[in-house]
Design a protein around this motif. Sequence first.
Motif, PDB file in Angstrom:
ATOM      1  N   CYS A 152       0.850  -1.194   0.000  1.00  0.00           N
ATOM      2  CA  CYS A 152       0.000   0.000   0.000  1.00  0.00           C
ATOM      3  C   CYS A 152       0.882   1.239   0.000  1.00  0.00           C
ATOM      4  N   ASN A 170       0.078   2.895   3.967  1.00  0.00           N
ATOM      5  CA  ASN A 170       0.600   1.890   4.912  1.00  0.00           C
ATOM      6  C   ASN A 170       0.918   2.466   6.295  1.00  0.00           C
ATOM      7  N   PHE A 208       5.832  -0.710  -0.714  1.00  0.00           N
ATOM      8  CA  PHE A 208       5.022  -0.575  -1.920  1.00  0.00           C
ATOM      9  C   PHE A 208       5.882  -0.757  -3.162  1.00  0.00           C
ATOM     10  N   ASP A 240      -2.423  -5.631  -4.906  1.00  0.00           N
ATOM     11  CA  ASP A 240      -2.632  -5.554  -3.468  1.00  0.00           C
ATOM     12  C   ASP A 240      -3.479  -4.311  -3.117  1.00  0.00           C
ATOM     13  N   GLY A 241      -2.814  -3.461  -2.291  1.00  0.00           N
ATOM     14  CA  GLY A 241      -3.470  -2.250  -1.816  1.00  0.00           C
ATOM     15  C   GLY A 241      -3.865  -1.342  -2.960  1.00  0.00           C
ATOM     16  N   ASN A 242      -3.939  -0.054  -2.690  1.00  0.00           N
ATOM     17  CA  ASN A 242      -4.554   0.902  -3.617  1.00  0.00           C
ATOM     18  C   ASN A 242      -3.967   0.867  -5.031  1.00  0.00           C
ATOM     19  N   TYR A 302      -8.811  -2.352  -5.248  1.00  0.00           N
ATOM     20  CA  TYR A 302      -8.733  -1.471  -4.082  1.00  0.00           C
ATOM     21  C   TYR A 302      -8.295  -0.089  -4.561  1.00  0.00           C
TER      22      TYR A 302
END
Length: 291
Positions: free
Chosen positions: A25, A28, A41, A70-72, A101
């Motif tokens: 992210c 994070n 990231f 994964d994250g954004n 995401y």
Amino acid sequence: MNYQGKIYRPWIEANSLLIQTTLGCTHNKCTFCDMFREKRFGIRTLEDIFNDIDEARQLFPYVGSIFLIDGNVLALKTVFLLKVIEKIRSSFGECSKISLYAGLNDFRRKSVSELTELKQAGLTMAYSGLESGHPEILKWVKKGLTPEQALIGMEHAKAAGIEVLLSFIFGLGGKERSCEHIAETTRLLNLMEPEEVAPMALAVQPGTELAKEIVAGEFIQATPLQILEEEKYLLENLTDFNTFYWGDHGNNIVSSKGRLPEHREAFLEKIDHAIATHPVTRQEVLKTFAW
């Protein structure tokens, strides 16, 4: 498929093919989250991403939905993300849903024209964490987001036609700020009018900054009764915009799923019954499962 590290996806995407596009992210720092603590990231190469897509095509005869992790993921440059989406569309002609995401700040930082390009290419939906509508609580949990920024992000998404599921956390204001937290969260949701919402009870993740604050007595968890009362306030005070309510997260005391406002009264009956009869209301802390 070459997944790296812990893998997370919304429970709603249980049947979707997961394509790892980013690692970790960009933010994070949220005090309540440990999803990507072990990762810095990073962005996977197009070659690696395309190889996974090609391998998945060989493995699965039918893929109706794909979720990018994964994250954004929306933090990626638009040109890069367009190439990934176009590869998915050319490889999985039967796929009707591509989601990811995305932070509300990611929406805010992209122009409406960029987001419209992504929508036209095939991006259908994004999952964004609001967590709270209270500015001080957002600052306390180090969300890196203000209510004003959240509004702008949602405005960009709506203008581009990308559906957004907003998640938020019952109990994030703790025992002392329970009423403020849910009142401001509800107020902001009424301004944003997301297409879908997913409330979940606070689950304290071991090793997080929030967990340490609880041990130090700096954060007193909301009681299960307060969490139920937060959900009751939310359901009573959301305006009549059309949204889908994913209140069936595994850590929630009451499980409710369906459209609002149509099912409002049925959901409220379940909450009232739990407040009156559920033994959890006699406990000081709600026992939840780590993600």
